[in-house]
Design a protein around this motif. Structure first.
Motif: not given
Length: 804
Positions: A76-77, A211-212, A242-249, A515-524
């Motif tokens: 898709a990208n 698929l992204r 723009g793609i990332v803005e539309a797909h925050p994941e 059980g762990r904070a996953n609010d920032d996908p870039t840090r996974l």
């Protein structure tokens, strides 16, 4: 005198001094031959344009994340980038896969690259037969077509001129052959040369086109008119934002655009430049040797040059005979050098490992020959000017007075000694480089892989997908195939793993722990993934550190999803807690539980630290796999078990293709092929440099003894003992070695840092290497000066006095 007459006279003069002439020709031949051979490698990989239309307009496009900057793209990208870009007139995607080629003999495992519309037009490639992939072929509504490489057309289909229009079966599906690529065609993607057997259209089903996160596509593009790499980079970054803005994941993902040629040679540029510098040192040593020989010959001919001056010749005219002689020597040495370089190129090409495809087309072409010609001119001038000028500038009366004596020429001796000191310094630098590389390579091969490879046989099995259309490949083929192999006499255990260790690639994903904070996908955290059967752990002899290993029951679709992880993952993600029982997301609402921890394996090669890994069970994530890498543990010689293992696998399915049958020790040896190649060349150059420097030292010391024979005879007549004379000459020789070694060690302390990419944990200032190399150079130097010193100690005073 006409130039032809001067050349003939120079040839006659050189023939009258056969030892000097032969030594000079050999030195030049070796120096020029080695330099030309390595320049051919530099020219092939770094200078020669890529074999495509307007290659400087081609770019590689990477996906970047906080974890890496050379990633592939999702369908898709890619489709969004292709649709939105204006800086690229073409943006194409390539994906590799292994497949089963059926028909035309026994089924064979092949590499099949899928390419989107326009790849071959973008590269400017023309077919050998038929046509290549074109716009419209990627439409699933059109018939499936395939383009063969010239190699598989020749080897598999016997160069059948009527191949176009025939149908072959790939993974059980029919494909019409529409064309054959020209011989030697290779596509590039980043730093990789794509070695394919066939090319097919890249087709996206409606579901896959959305698929992204399924990133497997390599992107190549061609700049539009007026666009630059920088402008394309900025435009595609804006599109990706723009793609990332539309797909925050996709948060954290970006785009990087780089020139194709620069990227394709990035991994070899440093080592090749280093080798070219090393062989340049060899050439400098050879030139210094030849200059020393010609300078010594010039001293003996001072009377001749003086007579020319007395008879009215200008200094430039008096120098011409020596210059012509050096030109004749350089030409003859170059002729020998080109022969040696031709042989050297063949040897280098034979030594090139598979990890260096940039050098597999190594050859001597017009650019290399032009380099050899220019090199010859420089060498001729360098070797001839100084000796000729030194001899021609002497005062005629002094030269005539000294022409019959051997005790003069102190200035010449100083110059000769300076040349030898330079040779010693240069050879020491090369020895240091080779010594450090040897130490680094030894440390590399001594790395513990995490398992014992000696009893292992590795192979890959490809099965026909059409025979397992229900997707039950694990139950219907893999399990019975492994049982058949285990039943063989001499087999201890057998298992499957999705990627053979030490093959330097893999699949990865970001892991999100329960059980762990996953609010920032870039840090996974990023983990590598492997799929295994239960027997794989016993086959590898892989040590269980904690928990348990998976069983056959864990592969059942109804069983809870469990995984085994390695120590590297525990060190990073659970440094102070027990990982057993911890869970991570395997889907939006499903979890995988860690049940065991095993010892680290260097899956990416001995030069890479183990990465955090997750190991799944076959049947849970590889239900439709048609390619199975296997490892078989045997009690005897792994290679001898290959026929029996092949027969056992074909007893389960006679249509399988079996490839890569080789002992695991060979896989590991191949993984260090690139550093071994550089090490061999560096060591050869160092040995040649030491030999040339030793010969130069011997020649200068012999010349110095001959020049001082009268003085030595007088010393002997006045009561000097042979021991004192021997010590005096040895001191002079060791002074030259010491001076050269001091310069070489000082320079080496600064220059060896450029070898860090080959040292693998060895310090560029490694004391053991510096001491060993200095001792080796001192030993070789001692041998070189001992014979002239003994000759000096045994000079007969009566004979020495008669030389006047």
């Amino acid at each position: 005198m006409p130039i032809g007459s001067e050349i003939r006279q120079a040839v006659r003069g050189l023939v009258r001094s056969p030892a000097l002439s032969l030594a000079a020709i050999l030195c030049l031949g070796v120096g020029i031959g080695a330099t030309t051979a390595i320049y051919s490698a530099v020219h092939t990989a770094l200078i020669r344009p890529l074999p495509y239309t307007d290659p400087d307009r081609l770019v590689t496009v990477y996906r970047t994340t906080p974890h890496f900057d050379t990633g592939p793209f999702s369908p898709a990208n890619f489709l969004d980038l292709r649709r939105e870009t204006r800086s690229l007139v073409r943006l194409t995607a390539i994906q590799s896969a292994t497949a089963l080629l059926q028909g035309a003999g026994e089924a064979a495992r092949i590499t099949a690259y899928q390419a989107s519309d326009g790849l071959f037009d973008m590269l400017g490639v023309r077919p050998l037969l038929g046509r290549l992939l074109r716009d419209g072929d990627e439409d699933p509504a059109n018939p499936a077509v395939v383009v063969l490489t010239e190699e598989i057309w020749r080897d598999r289909f016997g160069s059948d001129a009527g191949i176009v229009g025939t149908v072959v079966r790939i993974d059980g599906a029919p494909y019409e052959v529409v064309g054959v690529l020209p011989r030697g065609f290779r596509a590039l993607s980043g730093q990789s040369v794509l070695e394919s057997d066939v090319w097919v259209p890249l087709r996206f089903s409606p579901e896959r086109a959305l698929l992204r996160r399924n990133n497997s596509l390599r992107l190549l593009g061609r700049l539009a008119g007026g666009a630059t790499v920088e402008s394309a980079h900025m435009e595609l970054r804006a599109v990706m934002e723009g793609i990332v803005e539309a797909h925050p994941e996709l948060s954290g993902e970006q785009v990087r655009v780089v020139p194709l040629h620069a990227e394709s040679v990035r991994s070899v540029r440093g080592p090749l430049i280093m080798l070219f510098g090393a062989v340049g040192f060899v050439l400098l040593i050879a030139v210094a040797n030849v200059a020393s020989l010609l300078l010594a010959r010039g001293v003996a001919r001072r009377g001749e040059f003086a007579m020319r001056t007395v008879l009215g010749a200008r200094q430039s005219a008096a120098m011409r005979p020596a210059l012509v002689e050096s030109a004749v020597l350089a030409f003859t040495g170059t002729t020998l050098g080109l022969a040696l370089s031709w042989a050297g190129v063949r040897v280098i090409r034979a030594l090139v490992p598979g990890q260096l495809p940039q050098l597999q087309t190594l050859s001597i072409d017009g650019g290399v020959l032009l380099f050899a010609v220019l090199l010859t001119a420089i060498v001729a001038i360098t070797c001839g000017v100084t000796p000729a000028w030194q001899a021609a500038r002497a005062e005629p009366q002094d030269a005539l007075r000294a022409s019959g004596r051997t005790g003069r020429g102190l200035g010449h001796q100083r110059f000769l000694r300076a040349l030898v000191a330079v040779e010693v310094a240069l050879s020491l630098l090369l020895l240091l480089g080779a010594g450090l590389a040897v130490r680094g390579f030894q440390r590399l091969v001594d790395q513990d892989p995490g398992f014992d490879p000696r009893p292992l046989l590795s192979l890959t099995v490809n099965i026909p997908p059409d025979r397992y259309a229900d997707g039950s490949t694990t139950e219907r083929f893999l399990v019975p195939a492994l049982d058949a192999v285990r039943a063989l006499p001499g087999v201890v255990e057998a298992g499957a793993i999705s990627l053979i260790p030490y093959t330097n690639w893999g699949w990865n994903f970001n892991v999100s722990y329960e059980g762990r904070a996953n609010d920032d996908p870039t840090r996974l955290p990023l983990v590598e993934t492997r799929t295994v059967t239960p027997g794989l752990f016993a086959a590898l002899g892989l040590e269980l550190v904690g928990g348990r290993l998976p069983t056959a029951a864990d592969a059942s679709p109804d069983a809870p999803l469990v995984v085994v992880v390695n120590e590297a993952l525990v060190r990073r993600d659970f440094p102070n807690e027990d990982p057993i029982g911890k869970r991570f997301h395997s889907g939006p609402t499903t979890f995988a539980t860690i049940v065991g921890v095993v010892r680290d394996i260097r899956n990416f090669g001995p030069d890479r630290d183990p990465r955090p890994e997750v190991m799944w069970s076959y049947g849970r994530t590889e239900a439709r796999s048609t390619s199975f890498p296997l490892l078989v543990r045997v009690s005897g010689d792994p290679a001898s078990m290959a026929p029996a293992v092949t027969a056992a696998l074909r007893s389960v399915d006679g249509e399988v293709a079996i490839s890569g049958l080789r002992p695991m020790t060979d896989v590991i040896a191949q993984s260090v092929g690139r550093p071994r190649f550089y090490l061999v060349l560096m060591s050869v150059f160092a040995a040649v440099a030491l030999l040339l420097a030793t010969a130069g030292l011997y020649g200068v010391m012999s010349y110095a003894v001959a020049q001082r024979s009268r003085e030595l005879g007088i010393r002997s007549a006045l009561g000097s003992t042979p021991g004192r004379t021997l010590a005096m000459v040895l001191r002079q020789g060791f002074a030259l070695i010491g001076l050269g070694a001091a310069v070489g060690l000082t320079a080496g302390a600064g220059l060896t840092r450029f070898l860090e990419s080959l040292l693998y944990g060895v310090s560029p200032l490694d004391g053991v290497t510096f001491a060993a190399v200095t001792a080796a150079l001192a030993a070789a130097g001692t041998v070189a000066i001992l014979l002239p010193a003994r000759r000096a100690a045994t000079v007969d005073p009566v004979i020495a006095m008669r030389t006047d």
